[in-house]
Design an enzyme around this catalytic site. Structure first.
Site, PDB file in Angstrom:
ATOM      1  N   THR A 371      50.460  28.667  71.436  1.00 15.33           N
ATOM      2  CA  THR A 371      51.597  27.929  70.897  1.00 15.33           C
ATOM      3  C   THR A 371      52.887  28.565  71.381  1.00 15.33           C
ATOM      4  OG1 THR A 371      50.307  27.430  68.906  1.00 15.33           O
ATOM      5  CG2 THR A 371      52.679  27.119  68.765  1.00 15.33           C
ATOM      6  N   VAL A 372      53.879  27.707  71.712  1.00 11.21           N
ATOM      7  CA  VAL A 372      55.158  28.194  72.211  1.00 11.21           C
ATOM      8  C   VAL A 372      56.224  27.961  71.153  1.00 11.21           C
ATOM      9  CG1 VAL A 372      56.883  28.053  74.044  1.00 11.21           C
ATOM     10  CG2 VAL A 372      54.469  27.659  74.572  1.00 11.21           C
ATOM     11  N   ASP A 483      46.550  25.139  87.005  1.00 10.43           N
ATOM     12  CA  ASP A 483      46.744  24.186  85.899  1.00 10.43           C
ATOM     13  C   ASP A 483      48.077  23.458  86.061  1.00 10.43           C
ATOM     14  OD1 ASP A 483      46.085  22.794  83.627  1.00 10.43           O
ATOM     15  OD2 ASP A 483      46.786  24.352  82.233  1.00 10.43           O
TER      16      ASP A 483
END
Length: 541
Positions: A371-372, A483
């Protein structure tokens, strides 16, 4: 050692403060204990000027083996406990009447004269033991003479019930209120002839009811010479409270109240500290307010709690720092000391404060790797802090290498890695904050998509291709992102490309062509040759 010393000092302060509020004190400079009598509080004392009057004199005498024993006045009445609530515990003698197999009789009577003090009617019972026994107690109540007794009998040992003093082997009666100067006699009706084999003696005594539990073994065993007896004491000779307050010898000192307890048969009065005060009401200025002491104790306990908690947190941070490769990172960064591209090692508390304790309102993105959060550093710089979900301990060395290398990438189209925090269970990565969201949000949101002209879209694509080419071929150590997708391409206010999220990236030394680790996360762009062969295409050029 310093922390241990502080804790010891704080604990000693707590103990001292607790003693200050609970200990029943003697007069300053006076003996406070005698033998097994742990506390001799004023108005009692062992020396001149240490007791209120002769009624409260404790004679602390040494025995043959030099063990001090406390006696009341100059009598043989041994004191074992003094309560400020107006109660003494003394040892009173047991009256006996015994026979041998020839019918010879030995007996002893007992007495207890406590002066102005009275035998406690609420705590004691007159008790007689034996299967052919009569016990008599006598004394005075005011100006009247008093006498009473009870008979205990049984034909055989089986008649007796343990724990019961109903008349079979043991009988018991109440003590009247205000009884003084008692005498106790034990006798036999039939000289124990019928029960001699299992009960040769009669016993009679006054004992604290809670201190005696009758057993059939009492009939054949020798009863102890003395038993504990409760005695009521009070300040006498000055009348009740109302009259005593006008007496020059009034015993209740500052911040104390006079009272006449309901269960007290001694007459006179007692003193107690006012509500909110504690210690000895008979000593001048000794009743003290509990509020300050309580606050002091609360502060001390809080200090100890926070010190211990911080010490545990420090040890936990050290454990995580070592576990997450902190020493390895420090070693690698030290080799680059003095360069402007050195990654910074952040403290856990700094990042916790920057994200308002990782408030959900600060979340700006979630992905497969964590999570950012949006964060504000102490210097007001805006950053993005990524909290990983899990770290493979076998990959710690590679993770540290990635942090070291990625922090050195100074490309306008790569989100700058500012540093990391290794004091938490999973590492935290700190990036520059990019203000305009992701490419995914702009091209898939109907409101935003029309606002991006084709020229800008082509520039974004070209910048993205250029930075991938740089990472694959121009970087000192090639980096394969693995990615690349629109949600990992950030845009600033000028729609400049910022490639982010290197969580799945791999460092590829120039002399290595084979990679065993397959693509992780959500599949995005990957060199087709690498996708099918796990080989870096640029190495074959």
């Amino acid at each position: 050692m310093c922390l241990r010393l502080v804790l010891v000092q704080l604990l000693l302060l707590i103990v001292a403060n607790a003693a200050l509020t609970t200990t029943q004190l003697a007069q300053p400079g006076c003996v406070r204990k005698c033998g097994e009598l742990e506390s001799i509080p004023y108005p009692f004392g062992t020396e001149a000027d240490c007791y209120l009057n002769e009624n409260f004199f404790i004679n602390c005498s040494n025995t043959d083996n030099n063990t001090p024993i406390p006696f009341l006045w100059h009598s043989n009445i041994r004191v074992t406990n003094i309560s400020m609530e107006g109660r003494l515990q003394v040892q009173s003698y047991v009256s006996t009447n015994c026979y041998d197999d020839k019918g010879n009789n030995t007996n002893s009577t007992s007495s207890l004269d406590m002066g102005q003090s009275t035998i406690s009617d609420t705590q004691n019972k007159f008790t007689v033991i034996g299967c052919d026994s009569l016990g008599i107690i006598g004394g005075t109540i005011g100006e009247k003479n008093y006498s009473a007794g009870c008979i205990s009998s049984c034909d055989k040992l089986e008649d007796v019930t343990n724990g019961s003093c109903s008349g079979f082997g043991c009988c018991r009666i109440d003590i009247p209120k205000g009884l003084k100067g008692i005498a106790v006699v034990a006798s036999s009706i039939y000289e124990h002839k019928k029960v001699f084999q299992f009960n040769p003696c009669s016993y009679a005594f006054v004992i604290e009811g809670s201190r005696f539990n009758f057993s059939s073994s009492n009939l054949s065993a020798t009863i102890t010479e003395t038993v504990p007896t409760a005695v009521d004491w009070a300040i006498t000779g000055q009348g009740k409270c109302e009259e005593a307050r006008n007496n020059q010898s009034y015993a209740c000192k500052e911040n104390s109240d006079c009272y006449e307890p309901d269960d007290q048969s001694a007459g006179g009065y007692l003193c107690k500290c006012k509500d909110g005060y504690q210690r000895n009401p008979y000593i001048s200025n000794d009743c003290r307010g509990l509020g300050l002491g309580f606050v002091m104790m609360l502060v001390v306990v809080s200090w100890i709690y926070f010190i211990l908690r911080n010490r545990r947190l420090i040890k936990l941070k050290e454990k995580f720092f070592q576990q997450n490769g902190g020493f390895l990172l420090q070693t690698q960064l030290s080799k680059r000391n003095g360069t402007c591209d050195t990654a910074r090692i952040f403290g856990a508390e700094e990042l916790k404060k920057a994200t308002n304790n990782f408030d959900e309102k600060r979340i700006i993105g979630k992905g497969g790797y964590g999570t950012v959060y949006k964060g504000f550093l102490i210097d007001s710089n805006l950053v993005a802090i990524k909290k990983s979900k899990i770290v493979d301990q076998s990959q710690i060395e590679q993770f540290i290498n990635e942090v070291t290398v990625l922090s050195q990438i100074n490309h306008r189209n790569v989100v700058k890695l500012l540093g990391c925090c290794l004091e938490t269970e999973v590492p935290l990565l700190v990036y520059e904050y990019v203000t305009n969201g992701t490419l995914f949000e702009h091209i898939h949101n109907n409101d935003n998509a029309p606002t991006i002209p084709w020229e800008t879209r082509l520039r974004i694509a070209a910048e993205n291709a250029g930075v991938l080419s740089y990472l694959h071929s121009a970087a000192a150590t090639p980096i394969i992102h693995r990615d690349v997708k629109s949600s990992n391409i950030l845009l600033d206010d000028n729609f400049t490309t910022k490639v982010s999220d290197f969580g799945a990236s791999k460092l590829v030394p120039m002399d290595v062509t084979q990679l065993s680790t397959m693509v992780q996360g959500t599949l995005g762009y990957l060199d087709p040759e690498y996708l099918h062969t796990s080989q870096q295409g640029s190495s074959k050029r």
